[in-house]
Design an enzyme around this catalytic site. Structure first.
Site, PDB file in Angstrom:
ATOM      1  N   ASP A 277      -2.560  54.264  -8.305  1.00  0.00           N
ATOM      2  CA  ASP A 277      -2.016  55.628  -8.293  1.00  0.00           C
ATOM      3  C   ASP A 277      -2.581  56.471  -7.149  1.00  0.00           C
ATOM      4  O   ASP A 277      -2.161  57.604  -6.966  1.00  0.00           O
ATOM      5  CB  ASP A 277      -2.237  56.313  -9.652  1.00  0.00           C
ATOM      6  CG  ASP A 277      -3.696  56.332 -10.080  1.00  0.00           C
ATOM      7  OD1 ASP A 277      -4.393  55.310  -9.904  1.00  0.00           O
ATOM      8  OD2 ASP A 277      -4.162  57.367 -10.597  1.00  0.00           O
ATOM      9  N   HIS A 278      -3.494  55.894  -6.377  1.00  0.00           N
ATOM     10  CA  HIS A 278      -4.070  56.647  -5.254  1.00  0.00           C
ATOM     11  C   HIS A 278      -3.667  56.088  -3.880  1.00  0.00           C
ATOM     12  O   HIS A 278      -3.999  56.692  -2.872  1.00  0.00           O
ATOM     13  CB  HIS A 278      -5.591  56.713  -5.390  1.00  0.00           C
ATOM     14  CG  HIS A 278      -6.005  57.558  -6.555  1.00  0.00           C
ATOM     15  ND1 HIS A 278      -6.457  58.853  -6.428  1.00  0.00           N
ATOM     16  CD2 HIS A 278      -5.975  57.307  -7.894  1.00  0.00           C
ATOM     17  CE1 HIS A 278      -6.705  59.347  -7.629  1.00  0.00           C
ATOM     18  NE2 HIS A 278      -6.421  58.433  -8.530  1.00  0.00           N
TER      19      HIS A 278
END
Lengths: 305, 305
Positions: B66-67
């Protein structure tokens, strides 16, 4: 029984005007296939209520980013949500390395088994088969190894006509009727001819996904007479030379393929970011193949029984 | 001169309710930094008109999907649009392999130079410096090697008070005034004391991005007195044990850090998918640190001069 294609993305290489890159959910008789995984496919599945937990097979046409970059996010989400059922991924070589590298650096081991299947290049092959359908690859012509996918229901049983069915037939006799056999007595004498008790089978439906590809008449024979053809239409006529150079198709070329193959309906997609509105592509296709539609995100295309 | 943080995504590990995973565009005096690259960051940049062609440095806090999963799509798009200027990517080890593997299988060589910088773990280090600002890492406590980022303008020159400036000063004397020197004659005699001709410098602004992290008082000293702190607030109070197990923070813990560090404003983000509305997280933070806001996609946070 269902036969439904849900468009999750129909943009070309660049997302533009709110359009997402290539992805489709194909549901056939409660089997779920995800075809290509453009970036943000998991958000698109959530948005359009596609049941991604039920997806058993993911088919990736080729390894340009707009066709697979959403896969990893979906896999991580399935993992975080503790999926347990196996997932089959079909792709040309390389995707397994891309995926395992990313799981390695996130220090996670997926909660479910991922089974990679490497597609062969330049040949048709059956990559999925069960009692109701087959999926085979369609060799496409593109800058990278690239395959389309042809979904085809198997021939269906004859339907028993309950309005004329006599009482007292055995289960084996009913099963024989569905296979097209007559009802006989123990000595082999025909009691009821099959056609007096049964109706013709429901038709076997079919769908082909062809993206990305240059104009390629070689696919015509393989997709002849299918119900629905999704064919990329990256460019309009005035960019035909650009289509040739980049091994993409114009909308008119897609319509020509649909016409040569005598399919029932054509769906255009993979629109270049230069087209804010893909309507002109549709207008160039319709004179060559009238039953043409644009692939619009969120729209479902159901093939009736 | 600008100092602006644009929120491109503030969701936690799973995208939910239209929220995208972590990404921010930080613009300081016409330098553009992209901080984390959650999936679909290129679409978010297009949507919120972030000028991604001007991004010179991309900073990735850690290698949970998610980063960083939006990075590859952005790189392919920059390549397709024929970017030529260098791009620096700062990340913990592994991202270079993830990126080069994908360029390899797409058979493309990026149109621009990508310069990888591997972040050190568990130590502060300056990873960017020019005449106007520095960026240093903030060691965070998470399941993977993870770093926050502290952006800090360098001390600014004194401002010449044009309303009292005598005519005829030389360029060197004006430059000396900005550095805090008096105006002297050729023999070194003071003609004008600096404070009679200049005003105090504009303040040097600062911003810290801290995601993902467990509650960690060790960061307090490093971020003391900064203007704006983005701190992850994955959970509400009733999930404090879950936060501890997963090495995340609650909103109240984020507020405690903000209070201990005496920052000016706190921005909460990285909201768990369990919260349709993150408002309760804000309500738990405000009693502990009143100047708190939620990070909302598309919102710009400008630190005034």
């Amino acid at each position: 029984m269902s036969f439904k294609v849900t468009i999750l993305g129909s943009s070309g290489a660049l997302p533009a005007y709110g359009r997402h890159p290539s992805a489709q959910l194909v549901e056939i008789q409660n089997r779920y296939f995800l075809v290509d995984c453009g970036e943000a496919v998991q958000m698109q599945l959530m948005k359009f209520q596609g049941n991604y937990h039920r997806i058993g097979h993911i088919l990736i046409s080729h390894l340009h980013g707009d066709h697979y970059l959403g896969l990893m996010g979906l896999l991580f989400t399935m993992h975080l949500q503790r999926r347990t059922n196996d997932l089959h991924i079909h792709s040309h070589r390389g995707l397994d390395e891309i995926i395992t590298t990313q799981f390695k650096y996130s220090q996670s081991v997926p909660s479910f088994k991922i089974i990679f299947h490497t597609l062969k290049n330049d040949v048709r092959e059956v990559i999925y088969e069960d009692d109701a359908l087959t999926v085979e690859t369609i060799p496409l012509v593109h800058k990278l190894r690239c395959s389309g996918f042809l979904f085809r229901e198997k021939p269906k049983p004859r339907r028993i006509d309950k309005s004329v069915l006599p009482e007292g037939l055995l289960i084996q006799q009913l099963a024989g009727l569905k296979r097209g056999e007559d009802v006989c007595d123990e000595f082999g004498n025909v009691l009821y001819k099959n056609e007096t008790l049964t109706l013709t089978p429901r038709k076997s439906r079919s769908y082909a996904y062809c993206s990305d590809t240059a104009y390629n008449e070689q696919m015509v024979e393989q997709i002849r007479g299918i119900d629905l053809l999704y064919h990329e239409a990256t460019f309009a006529n005035d960019e035909e030379q650009k289509a040739k150079e980049t091994k993409h198709s114009t909308a008119a070329q897609a319509a020509t393929i649909a016409s040569l193959a005598n399919v029932h309906q054509l769906l255009l997609g993979h629109f270049s970011a230069r087209y804010k509105d893909p309507q002109p592509l549709l207008e160039e296709a319709i004179p060559l193949f009238s039953n043409t539609r644009l692939a619009i995100e969120g729209e479902e295309h159901t093939i009736p029984e």
